[in-house]
Design a protein around this motif. Structure first.
Motif, PDB file in Angstrom:
ATOM      1  N   TYR A 174       4.997 -41.096  24.053  1.00 26.40           N
ATOM      2  CA  TYR A 174       5.812 -42.450  23.633  1.00 26.40           C
ATOM      3  C   TYR A 174       5.246 -43.797  24.241  1.00 26.40           C
ATOM      4  N   ILE A 227       7.921 -43.673  18.577  1.00 21.50           N
ATOM      5  CA  ILE A 227       8.617 -42.405  18.548  1.00 21.50           C
ATOM      6  C   ILE A 227       7.519 -41.462  17.902  1.00 21.50           C
ATOM      7  N   SER A 282      19.196 -37.638  30.223  1.00 24.83           N
ATOM      8  CA  SER A 282      19.814 -36.784  29.213  1.00 24.83           C
ATOM      9  C   SER A 282      20.709 -37.644  28.340  1.00 24.83           C
ATOM     10  N   GLN A 289      18.313 -40.022  26.168  1.00 26.87           N
ATOM     11  CA  GLN A 289      17.821 -39.219  25.040  1.00 26.87           C
ATOM     12  C   GLN A 289      18.588 -38.855  23.955  1.00 26.87           C
ATOM     13  N   ALA A 290      19.852 -38.515  24.314  1.00 21.16           N
ATOM     14  CA  ALA A 290      20.923 -38.221  23.414  1.00 21.16           C
ATOM     15  C   ALA A 290      21.371 -39.280  22.445  1.00 21.16           C
ATOM     16  N   SER A 313      18.379 -39.956  20.040  1.00 20.54           N
ATOM     17  CA  SER A 313      18.501 -38.687  19.208  1.00 20.54           C
ATOM     18  C   SER A 313      19.353 -38.808  17.972  1.00 20.54           C
ATOM     19  N   GLU A 314      20.524 -39.540  18.422  1.00 23.65           N
ATOM     20  CA  GLU A 314      21.729 -39.639  17.573  1.00 23.65           C
ATOM     21  C   GLU A 314      21.326 -40.944  16.456  1.00 23.65           C
ATOM     22  N   VAL A 369      18.364 -41.630  15.885  1.00 21.78           N
ATOM     23  CA  VAL A 369      17.255 -41.264  14.848  1.00 21.78           C
ATOM     24  C   VAL A 369      17.931 -40.379  13.744  1.00 21.78           C
ATOM     25  N   ASN A 370      18.617 -39.398  13.941  1.00 22.40           N
ATOM     26  CA  ASN A 370      19.125 -38.582  13.131  1.00 22.40           C
ATOM     27  C   ASN A 370      19.798 -39.315  12.052  1.00 22.40           C
TER      28      ASN A 370
END
Length: 172
Positions: free
Chosen positions: A31, A50, A153, A156-157, A160-161, A163-164
């Motif tokens: 990254y 990313i 974490s 990161q979560a 990730s949320e 990005v999804n």
């Protein structure tokens, strides 16, 4: 540790400094984090490449919870400063940076990458975010709050949320 390209890590901007250090430590070395870079004459706070996904652009607001006064016109946050009240539009700011980065890459490389944006309030809790109605200006899934910065974490979560959510839009 993520690779870092940008201004000095402790440049006196508290919000940017702590967020940048968190990203560097939370993400692996593939990254790349860019800080205070100019694109078409506009300087963004931070962006992160990313791998195999795209770029997220961050607008960081180091405001304290007491600084936020009210929301006007659905997209403007009125902030208390030593000089009085002033308007701020973090979502409009970061969207402008997003489009500038997307356009620069398209012009220079002939590709259109996935570029999305997030607003960061490192000193504002989720409770105050809703109480002050900041969710009317920035969607929570694209906003990093104090709790999201509590651990590797958690950040990161949150990323990730986001990005999804963005990938779901692009598939639709």
């Amino acid at each position: 540790m993520a690779k870092y390209i940008g201004s000095e890590l402790n440049n006196g901007n508290y919000g940017e400094d702590i967020f940048c250090k968190l990203l560097i430590d939370a993400f692996p070395d593939e990254y790349i984090i860019y800080r205070n870079r100019q694109v078409f004459g506009r300087e963004f706070d931070m962006a992160m490449l990313i791998p195999d996904i795209g770029i997220v652009v961050f607008e960081i607001k180091g405001w304290r919870e007491s600084t936020v006064q009210r929301i006007e016109n659905g997209d403007t946050i009125i902030i208390a400063t030593e000089e009085g009240e002033r308007p701020d539009t973090p979502q409009k700011q970061v969207r402008g940076y997003r489009f500038a980065i997307e356009r620069r890459i398209r012009q220079d490389l002939g590709v259109t990458p996935l570029v999305f944006c997030m607003v960061v309030y490192p000193q504002i809790s989720r409770h105050r975010f809703h109480q002050k109605q900041l969710n009317k200006v920035t969607e929570e899934q694209f906003t990093v709050l104090k709790e999201d910065m509590a651990s590797f974490s958690a950040i990161q979560a949150k990323l990730s949320e986001a990005v999804n959510e963005v990938q779901m839009w692009h598939r639709a």
